[in-house]
Design a protein around this motif. Structure first.
Motif: not given
Length: 110
Positions: A60-76
């Protein structure tokens, strides 16, 4: 496809990852903040099974972390960098592979 653009997104992903984990360490170091734990919320959903396993916690931590990083990267990328989709996808795949390699390396050395 430019290596420089891929490197920008890749480095942005790792900067977000490091900042996210440093903030997490800072928050959890303050005291017992059990409700700030994402797994606490996931395990208390009505549809969740009783008592989550440690493996489910880690995943859960891994998937939430990776998803959050990809989302921030996409928005930037969408707002500031405006790189092509192909460069963005290559950078994200490279980031995920490098993160998994780091996790498995740390796991094997422990």
């Amino acid at each position: 496809m430019s290596f420089k653009n891929i490197l920008k997104i890749f480095l942005l992903d790792w900067i977000v990852t490091v900042v996210m984990y440093l903030v997490g360490l800072l928050i959890t170091g303050i005291g017992d903040l059990r409700p700030a734990d994402i797994v606490f919320y996931l395990s208390n959903l009505p549809s969740s099974p009783n008592g989550t396993s440690p493996l489910l916690d880690v995943l859960s931590y891994l998937m939430v972390s990776l998803g959050f990083v990809v989302l921030i990267s996409y928005l930037v990328n969408k707002s500031y960098l405006k790189l092509s989709i192909r460069e963005f996808v290559v950078a994200q795949v490279t980031y995920i592979i490098s993160a998994l390699l780091l996790i498995f390396t740390v796991f094997l050395t422990l």
